[in-house]
Design a protein around this motif. Structure first.
Motif, PDB file in Angstrom:
ATOM      1  N   THR A   1      -6.514   4.947 -16.333  1.00 40.14           N
ATOM      2  CA  THR A   1      -5.422   4.397 -17.140  1.00 40.14           C
ATOM      3  C   THR A   1      -4.060   4.664 -16.514  1.00 40.14           C
ATOM      4  O   THR A   1      -3.096   4.968 -17.189  1.00 40.14           O
ATOM      5  CB  THR A   1      -5.451   4.905 -18.601  1.00 40.14           C
ATOM      6  OG1 THR A   1      -5.169   6.297 -18.597  1.00 40.14           O
ATOM      7  CG2 THR A   1      -6.785   4.646 -19.250  1.00 40.14           C
ATOM      8  N   GLY A   2      -4.008   4.550 -15.189  1.00 44.42           N
ATOM      9  CA  GLY A   2      -2.751   4.816 -14.496  1.00 44.42           C
ATOM     10  C   GLY A   2      -1.906   3.582 -14.298  1.00 44.42           C
ATOM     11  O   GLY A   2      -1.299   3.395 -13.244  1.00 44.42           O
ATOM     12  N   TYR A   3      -1.848   2.719 -15.309  1.00 40.93           N
ATOM     13  CA  TYR A   3      -1.159   1.435 -15.111  1.00 40.93           C
ATOM     14  C   TYR A   3       0.331   1.591 -14.839  1.00 40.93           C
ATOM     15  O   TYR A   3       0.915   0.780 -14.128  1.00 40.93           O
ATOM     16  CB  TYR A   3      -1.370   0.519 -16.315  1.00 40.93           C
ATOM     17  CG  TYR A   3      -2.804   0.108 -16.502  1.00 40.93           C
ATOM     18  CD1 TYR A   3      -3.385  -0.853 -15.677  1.00 40.93           C
ATOM     19  CD2 TYR A   3      -3.599   0.689 -17.477  1.00 40.93           C
ATOM     20  CE1 TYR A   3      -4.704  -1.226 -15.825  1.00 40.93           C
ATOM     21  CE2 TYR A   3      -4.930   0.321 -17.638  1.00 40.93           C
ATOM     22  CZ  TYR A   3      -5.471  -0.632 -16.806  1.00 40.93           C
ATOM     23  OH  TYR A   3      -6.782  -0.992 -16.962  1.00 40.93           O
ATOM     24  N   ALA A   4       0.973   2.612 -15.401  1.00 41.64           N
ATOM     25  CA  ALA A   4       2.420   2.763 -15.213  1.00 41.64           C
ATOM     26  C   ALA A   4       2.736   2.868 -13.722  1.00 41.64           C
ATOM     27  O   ALA A   4       3.627   2.180 -13.208  1.00 41.64           O
ATOM     28  CB  ALA A   4       2.929   3.978 -15.972  1.00 41.64           C
ATOM     29  N   GLY A   5       1.980   3.720 -13.020  1.00 42.26           N
ATOM     30  CA  GLY A   5       2.210   3.880 -11.584  1.00 42.26           C
ATOM     31  C   GLY A   5       1.930   2.597 -10.811  1.00 42.26           C
ATOM     32  O   GLY A   5       2.638   2.268  -9.852  1.00 42.26           O
TER      33      GLY A   5
ATOM     34  N   GLY B   1       0.411   4.994  -7.565  1.00 47.81           N
ATOM     35  CA  GLY B   1      -0.260   3.827  -8.131  1.00 47.81           C
ATOM     36  C   GLY B   1      -1.773   3.902  -8.022  1.00 47.81           C
ATOM     37  O   GLY B   1      -2.470   2.988  -8.427  1.00 47.81           O
ATOM     38  N   LEU B   2      -2.277   4.961  -7.414  1.00 47.08           N
ATOM     39  CA  LEU B   2      -3.728   5.136  -7.397  1.00 47.08           C
ATOM     40  C   LEU B   2      -4.035   6.578  -7.779  1.00 47.08           C
ATOM     41  O   LEU B   2      -3.329   7.492  -7.385  1.00 47.08           O
ATOM     42  CB  LEU B   2      -4.364   4.767  -6.057  1.00 47.08           C
ATOM     43  CG  LEU B   2      -4.071   5.554  -4.802  1.00 47.08           C
ATOM     44  CD1 LEU B   2      -5.050   5.194  -3.724  1.00 47.08           C
ATOM     45  CD2 LEU B   2      -2.654   5.311  -4.323  1.00 47.08           C
ATOM     46  N   GLN B   3      -5.050   6.723  -8.594  1.00 48.38           N
ATOM     47  CA  GLN B   3      -5.457   8.083  -8.963  1.00 48.38           C
ATOM     48  C   GLN B   3      -6.814   8.341  -8.315  1.00 48.38           C
ATOM     49  O   GLN B   3      -6.882   8.848  -7.216  1.00 48.38           O
ATOM     50  CB  GLN B   3      -5.413   8.222 -10.481  1.00 48.38           C
ATOM     51  CG  GLN B   3      -3.943   8.178 -10.939  1.00 48.38           C
ATOM     52  CD  GLN B   3      -3.782   8.171 -12.429  1.00 48.38           C
ATOM     53  OE1 GLN B   3      -4.256   9.063 -13.128  1.00 48.38           O
ATOM     54  NE2 GLN B   3      -3.122   7.147 -12.917  1.00 48.38           N
ATOM     55  N   CYS B   4      -7.912   7.912  -8.957  1.00 47.73           N
ATOM     56  CA  CYS B   4      -9.195   8.089  -8.250  1.00 47.73           C
ATOM     57  C   CYS B   4      -9.345   7.053  -7.152  1.00 47.73           C
ATOM     58  O   CYS B   4     -10.116   7.231  -6.222  1.00 47.73           O
ATOM     59  CB  CYS B   4     -10.364   8.030  -9.215  1.00 47.73           C
ATOM     60  SG  CYS B   4     -10.865   6.375  -9.677  1.00 47.73           S
TER      61      CYS B   4
ATOM     62  N   GLN C   1       0.833  -1.213   0.000  1.00 49.22           N
ATOM     63  CA  GLN C   1       0.000   0.000   0.000  1.00 49.22           C
ATOM     64  C   GLN C   1       0.866   1.261   0.000  1.00 49.22           C
ATOM     65  O   GLN C   1       0.572   2.238  -0.690  1.00 49.22           O
ATOM     66  CB  GLN C   1      -0.930  -0.011   1.220  1.00 49.22           C
ATOM     67  CG  GLN C   1      -2.048  -1.033   1.106  1.00 49.22           C
ATOM     68  CD  GLN C   1      -2.837  -1.174   2.398  1.00 49.22           C
ATOM     69  OE1 GLN C   1      -2.254  -1.396   3.461  1.00 49.22           O
ATOM     70  NE2 GLN C   1      -4.145  -1.035   2.310  1.00 49.22           N
ATOM     71  N   GLN C   2       1.948   1.223   0.803  1.00 49.64           N
ATOM     72  CA  GLN C   2       2.845   2.376   0.852  1.00 49.64           C
ATOM     73  C   GLN C   2       3.461   2.629  -0.526  1.00 49.64           C
ATOM     74  O   GLN C   2       3.578   3.780  -0.959  1.00 49.64           O
ATOM     75  CB  GLN C   2       3.946   2.147   1.898  1.00 49.64           C
ATOM     76  CG  GLN C   2       4.900   3.328   2.079  1.00 49.64           C
ATOM     77  CD  GLN C   2       4.175   4.615   2.492  1.00 49.64           C
ATOM     78  OE1 GLN C   2       3.365   4.618   3.429  1.00 49.64           O
ATOM     79  NE2 GLN C   2       4.428   5.710   1.772  1.00 49.64           N
ATOM     80  N   ALA C   3       3.822   1.539  -1.230  1.00 53.52           N
ATOM     81  CA  ALA C   3       4.405   1.698  -2.567  1.00 53.52           C
ATOM     82  C   ALA C   3       3.393   2.302  -3.536  1.00 53.52           C
ATOM     83  O   ALA C   3       3.749   3.115  -4.395  1.00 53.52           O
ATOM     84  CB  ALA C   3       4.904   0.348  -3.090  1.00 53.52           C
ATOM     85  N   PHE C   4       2.137   1.930  -3.408  1.00 55.57           N
ATOM     86  CA  PHE C   4       1.097   2.530  -4.258  1.00 55.57           C
ATOM     87  C   PHE C   4       1.035   4.039  -4.018  1.00 55.57           C
ATOM     88  O   PHE C   4       0.867   4.829  -4.943  1.00 55.57           O
ATOM     89  CB  PHE C   4      -0.275   1.892  -3.984  1.00 55.57           C
ATOM     90  CG  PHE C   4      -0.588   0.743  -4.910  1.00 55.57           C
ATOM     91  CD1 PHE C   4       0.138  -0.434  -4.846  1.00 55.57           C
ATOM     92  CD2 PHE C   4      -1.596   0.840  -5.858  1.00 55.57           C
ATOM     93  CE1 PHE C   4      -0.128  -1.491  -5.708  1.00 55.57           C
ATOM     94  CE2 PHE C   4      -1.882  -0.203  -6.723  1.00 55.57           C
ATOM     95  CZ  PHE C   4      -1.152  -1.383  -6.644  1.00 55.57           C
ATOM     96  N   LYS C   5       1.200   4.431  -2.743  1.00 56.20           N
ATOM     97  CA  LYS C   5       1.165   5.856  -2.400  1.00 56.20           C
ATOM     98  C   LYS C   5       2.403   6.554  -2.978  1.00 56.20           C
ATOM     99  O   LYS C   5       2.301   7.585  -3.648  1.00 56.20           O
ATOM    100  CB  LYS C   5       1.123   5.987  -0.874  1.00 56.20           C
ATOM    101  CG  LYS C   5       0.704   7.336  -0.364  1.00 56.20           C
ATOM    102  CD  LYS C   5       0.554   7.271   1.160  1.00 56.20           C
ATOM    103  CE  LYS C   5       0.457   8.676   1.744  1.00 56.20           C
ATOM    104  NZ  LYS C   5       0.477   8.636   3.210  1.00 56.20           N
ATOM    105  N   THR C   6       3.568   5.952  -2.748  1.00 58.59           N
ATOM    106  CA  THR C   6       4.827   6.566  -3.182  1.00 58.59           C
ATOM    107  C   THR C   6       4.906   6.709  -4.698  1.00 58.59           C
ATOM    108  O   THR C   6       5.346   7.727  -5.213  1.00 58.59           O
ATOM    109  CB  THR C   6       6.017   5.693  -2.703  1.00 58.59           C
ATOM    110  OG1 THR C   6       5.889   5.493  -1.297  1.00 58.59           O
ATOM    111  CG2 THR C   6       7.357   6.351  -3.010  1.00 58.59           C
ATOM    112  N   HIS C   7       4.461   5.667  -5.413  1.00 55.67           N
ATOM    113  CA  HIS C   7       4.642   5.636  -6.869  1.00 55.67           C
ATOM    114  C   HIS C   7       3.400   6.082  -7.631  1.00 55.67           C
ATOM    115  O   HIS C   7       3.285   5.841  -8.821  1.00 55.67           O
ATOM    116  CB  HIS C   7       5.072   4.235  -7.321  1.00 55.67           C
ATOM    117  CG  HIS C   7       6.425   3.852  -6.808  1.00 55.67           C
ATOM    118  ND1 HIS C   7       7.584   4.162  -7.474  1.00 55.67           N
ATOM    119  CD2 HIS C   7       6.799   3.235  -5.654  1.00 55.67           C
ATOM    120  CE1 HIS C   7       8.620   3.724  -6.761  1.00 55.67           C
ATOM    121  NE2 HIS C   7       8.166   3.164  -5.658  1.00 55.67           N
TER     122      HIS C   7
END
Lengths: 169, 275
Positions: free
Chosen positions: A146-150, A105-108, A97-103
């Protein structure tokens, strides 16, 4: 043989995020609606309701599955984990979850809980996947931002960090 | 996007499921993983009065070698088949095809027999059954019958299963010495229904090509002594025989082109890996 009448409310005893719980549902109620509307676990998001988008993915007995294609009564006696199970109320975020925040990895954030539940099972089974395997796993989820890169970056960073820790031990 | 009301039978044995089907007067649906049927229910494309859940019938949850075939029980999931130890060696075509079948999240719950029962013309498991000339075992309170893939698969989401019958098992033939296999497909996204899927078996001088997603059911054709010189011509003729139609995903013309191009690719691959 248990035959459940369509109008009857069924008592469902199951383990939800590690805690023994009981709820009631008619036979037609989907697990996704049961989790959200009866059990109050709103981290299970409802998207397409026909198994395509992956937003409602939860773990049943440790395996990532579509809660919109599962009946609530089918989880009686089973273990269900939603995104709420990853980090407890008092805990910080998990490394994933922290990595999703840092990178970023989540938009909406709508697709995120399903992706986290798939990814956490996937990484448990396959701790050192290639990026191609990660992308293949993610094909079971739609992100309309479409935020797959993150998302891919966040997952790859989690893998690298876990591998680094494992190597240091 | 919710299913309508239905009575639910949670069968604990095959006999209970068969009794429920027999008693329902034809408006019952069997489900185990629900990966096809629950979506149809949510979309109200299916509206049975009775749903019979066989996911807890342990006697139907098995994979076992029976002679020269793998017999797969009705409640066995796709992930169980994918992790069956002999898959790559004994069923190389399924080993190549299953990763294209939905996503790991749907394979965790979806069953093999459920996919065969749904019989989508572009789905991988029906295509492999047709190409490998497998069979299904149908049982009802009236008795049991075994149908070949060709007799079982009748058309668009249509099988020879009677209303009171349960597909208790499917049987996929093992690789024989000297056979080579190849599979590929084109889909909009990995795991989506294929626009066109192709599967080839090469053995000695016999070549067999199965095509999904073009005709109204998976369709296979055999050639003897198919040479490279007349391969394109034969594939073109087969592509036209399959018919196919335009839909929102692709034109019939594009599908014919996929049969020609992908057909050549898998036939060459299957011939090259004969062992």
């Amino acid at each position: 043989m248990p035959k459940l009448n369509q109008d009857s409310l069924q008592k469902i005893d199951f383990t939800l995020n590690g805690v023994a719980e009981t709820g009631t549902a008619e036979p037609r109620m989907l697990l996704s609606d049961f989790l959200r509307n009866v059990m109050g676990v709103t981290g299970c998001h409802v998207g397409c309701e026909h198994g395509v988008c992956g937003a409602c993915t939860v773990q049943i007995d440790g395996k990532a599955q579509r809660s919109c294609l599962t009946l609530a009564v089918q989880v009686a006696g089973r273990k269900v984990d939603t995104v709420e199970s990853l980090a407890g109320r008092e805990n910080p975020l998990t490394d994933l979850q922290q990595a999703f925040k840092t990178h970023h990895g989540l938009q909406c954030g709508y697709c995120t809980p399903g992706i986290l539940m798939s990814t956490s099972e996937f990484l448990d089974r396959n701790p050192n996947p290639t990026e191609e395997e990660v992308r293949d796993m993610l094909s079971g989820h739609l992100c309309r931002c479409t935020g797959y890169a993150g998302i891919v970056n966040a997952i790859m960073a989690t893998i690298e960090e876990r591998q680094g820790k494992a190597a240091a031990e | 996007m919710k299913p309508r009301k239905f009575d639910l039978v949670r069968a604990e044995s095959t006999a209970e499921a068969l009794a429920a089907l027999s008693e329902s007067g034809g408006n019952a649906k069997i489900f185990a993983g629900g990966q096809s049927l629950m979506a149809m229910m949510n979309l109200r494309l299916a509206d049975p009065d009775v749903m019979v859940d066989i996911s807890q019938v342990t006697e139907l949850s098995y994979l076992k070698e029976v002679g020269d075939k793998l017999e797969i029980g009705a409640a066995a999931t796709q992930v169980e088949l994918l992790s069956w130890p002999g898959l790559a060696e004994k069923l190389p075509l399924l080993h190549q095809a299953i990763p294209h079948l939905g996503h790991f999240q749907t394979r965790n719950r979806g069953t093999i027999c459920g996919s065969l029962a749904h019989s989508d013309p572009s789905s991988e498991l029906p295509l492999c059954l047709a190409t490998l000339e497998g069979e299904v075992v149908l049982r009802s309170v009236r008795g049991e019958r075994v149908l070949s893939a060709a007799d079982f698969q009748l058309g668009m989401m249509t099988t020879a299963r009677e209303d009171d019958e349960l597909i208790v098992a499917a049987r996929y033939p093992f690789k024989k010495p000297g056979e080579g296999f190849a599979f590929t497909e084109v889909a909009q996204r990995r795991g989506d229904f294929a626009i066109t899927a192709v599967a080839a078996v090469a053995s000695g001088d016999v070549t067999r090509l199965g095509v999904g997603g073009v005709a109204d059911k998976p369709t296979a054709k055999n050639w003897t002594n198919l040479s490279d010189d007349n391969l394109d011509e034969e594939l073109n003729a087969f592509a036209w025989e399959l018919g196919g139609s335009d839909d929102i995903h692709a034109t019939a013309k594009y599908r014919r082109e996929l049969v020609r191009r992908l057909g050549r690719r898998v036939i060459e691959e299957a011939k090259a890996c004969r062992s």
